[in-house]
Design an enzyme around this catalytic site. Structure first.
Site, mmCIF file in Angstrom:
data_model
loop_
_atom_site.group_PDB
_atom_site.id
_atom_site.type_symbol
_atom_site.label_atom_id
_atom_site.label_comp_id
_atom_site.label_asym_id
_atom_site.label_seq_id
_atom_site.Cartn_x
_atom_site.Cartn_y
_atom_site.Cartn_z
ATOM 1 N N HIS A 108 -6.404 1.913 4.910
ATOM 2 C CA HIS A 108 -6.889 1.001 3.868
ATOM 3 C C HIS A 108 -7.575 -0.170 4.541
ATOM 4 O O HIS A 108 -6.971 -0.853 5.377
ATOM 5 C CB HIS A 108 -5.723 0.499 3.020
ATOM 6 C CG HIS A 108 -6.103 -0.566 2.037
ATOM 7 N ND1 HIS A 108 -7.235 -0.493 1.252
ATOM 8 C CD2 HIS A 108 -5.497 -1.754 1.717
ATOM 9 C CE1 HIS A 108 -7.319 -1.572 0.498
ATOM 10 N NE2 HIS A 108 -6.281 -2.351 0.762
ATOM 11 N N CYS A 135 0.815 -1.220 0.000
ATOM 12 C CA CYS A 135 0.000 0.000 0.000
ATOM 13 C C CYS A 135 0.846 1.265 0.000
ATOM 14 O O CYS A 135 0.300 2.363 -0.191
ATOM 15 C CB CYS A 135 -0.900 0.031 1.241
ATOM 16 S SG CYS A 135 -1.967 -1.390 1.475
ATOM 17 N N HIS A 156 -12.377 -5.343 -3.567
ATOM 18 C CA HIS A 156 -11.136 -5.297 -2.789
ATOM 19 C C HIS A 156 -11.327 -4.570 -1.459
ATOM 20 O O HIS A 156 -11.115 -5.147 -0.395
ATOM 21 C CB HIS A 156 -10.057 -4.623 -3.644
ATOM 22 C CG HIS A 156 -8.719 -4.491 -3.000
ATOM 23 N ND1 HIS A 156 -7.541 -4.447 -3.714
ATOM 24 C CD2 HIS A 156 -8.345 -4.351 -1.706
ATOM 25 C CE1 HIS A 156 -6.517 -4.317 -2.885
ATOM 26 N NE2 HIS A 156 -6.984 -4.245 -1.662
ATOM 27 N N HIS A 190 -10.283 -3.719 4.181
ATOM 28 C CA HIS A 190 -10.907 -4.746 3.355
ATOM 29 C C HIS A 190 -12.334 -4.997 3.851
ATOM 30 O O HIS A 190 -12.813 -6.129 3.837
ATOM 31 C CB HIS A 190 -10.095 -6.036 3.400
ATOM 32 C CG HIS A 190 -8.828 -5.981 2.609
ATOM 33 N ND1 HIS A 190 -8.033 -7.091 2.407
ATOM 34 C CD2 HIS A 190 -8.199 -4.964 1.975
ATOM 35 C CE1 HIS A 190 -6.970 -6.754 1.684
ATOM 36 N NE2 HIS A 190 -7.056 -5.467 1.411
ATOM 37 N N GLU A 192 -27.935 11.371 7.542
ATOM 38 C CA GLU A 192 -27.266 12.206 8.550
ATOM 39 C C GLU A 192 -25.755 11.994 8.607
ATOM 40 O O GLU A 192 -24.988 12.943 8.774
ATOM 41 C CB GLU A 192 -27.888 11.924 9.930
ATOM 42 C CG GLU A 192 -27.319 12.741 11.070
ATOM 43 C CD GLU A 192 -27.720 14.221 11.018
ATOM 44 O OE1 GLU A 192 -27.156 14.993 11.807
ATOM 45 O OE2 GLU A 192 -28.587 14.587 10.194
#
Length: 262
Positions: free
Chosen positions: A127, A109, A214, A129, A157
């Site tokens: 990140h 990443c 992903h 999953h 909201e």
């Protein structure tokens, strides 16, 4: 691109393990394991997937690849300097690190985190999953080509949890439409970078990008904003999946009965 380099700060910068050693629970090297342990309980970083990175001025702290996120320690953290990276080398193996743990590999990443830091001036990028994020991309995919490139929802909201954009003040309102672009997945995570950057350019106000089948990347000016926006987004993804089950539209017309205030 934001400017992070400070020559005086670099000369005073610690090296090696001193970069990740601190009694302060809010030090990035301590905060990343703490956050990832919480994310694991939410199902966001199951099976070593997902990750988190925090920027402290020019220094970037990154969770490693392949580590069980709920068991991560501060000694597992990678540290790099943004200013010392060659902008012409975007591949993982061409990165240089100030501090590397002995038994792990750099996170795939990393170049995507760096995109959030350099293109958005973010202080933290997460990140996940999340199953809800993946399901939303599948629901969009089922709508067919041309309708699967952006997730949109309004009149909810929790939308108030998002800023209006990097160069704008205030947060979105209840009646506003939240838009999150979707990019295609690739066999290797680092190869997503150029597509993430394209989505950032096309949607300059977004704080997140979905990756089909992903997960999602979410960033914010600091850890607090990245975390709360990630939580708000996951809430909205779950809500969107349940709305779809009930045949309820994500985009609706709701009369505004009070003025919008900033």
């Amino acid at each position: 691109m934001p400017e992070f380099y400070d020559e005086a700060a670099e000369q005073q910068r610690p090296t090696g393990d001193a970069l990740i050693t601190s009694e302060d629970p809010n030090h990035p090297a301590n905060l990343i394991p703490s956050l990832c342990a919480k994310f694991w309980t939410l199902g966001w970083v199951t099976g070593t997937g997902g990750g988190c990175s925090i920027r402290d001025d020019d220094l970037v702290y990154i969770a490693p690849s392949g580590v069980q996120k709920e068991l991560m320690k501060h000694t597992d953290i990678y540290v790099m300097s943004i200013s010392e990276q060659d902008p012409n080398h975007n591949k993982l193996k061409q990165r240089t690190y100030l501090r590397s743990p002995p038994c792990y590999k750099p996170s795939q990443c990393t170049p995507l985190f760096l995109a959030a830091f350099t293109r958005r001036g973010a202080g933290c990028c997460i990140h996940t999953h999340s199953q809800w994020a993946v399901l939303v991309t599948l629901l969009l995919e089922a709508q067919g080509p041309g309708k699967d490139r952006v997730f949109e929802i309004n009149n909810i909201e929790q939308i108030k949890g998002f800023g209006r954009g990097m160069t704008k003040t205030g947060n979105l309102g209840y009646h506003d439409t939240l838009r999150i672009p979707v990019i295609e997945n690739t066999p290797h995570e680092e190869d997503l970078t150029e597509y993430l950057e394209e989505a950032m350019d096309k949607y300059p106000d977004t704080y997140a990008v979905l990756v089909r089948r992903h997960g999602v990347y979410v960033w914010g000016d600091n850890v607090h904003k990245a975390k709360t926006q990630c939580e708000s987004l996951d809430y909205l993804f779950q809500l969107a999946v349940e709305m779809k089950k009930l045949g309820l539209p994500w985009i609706s017309e709701v009369a505004q009965i009070a003025p919008q205030r900033t």
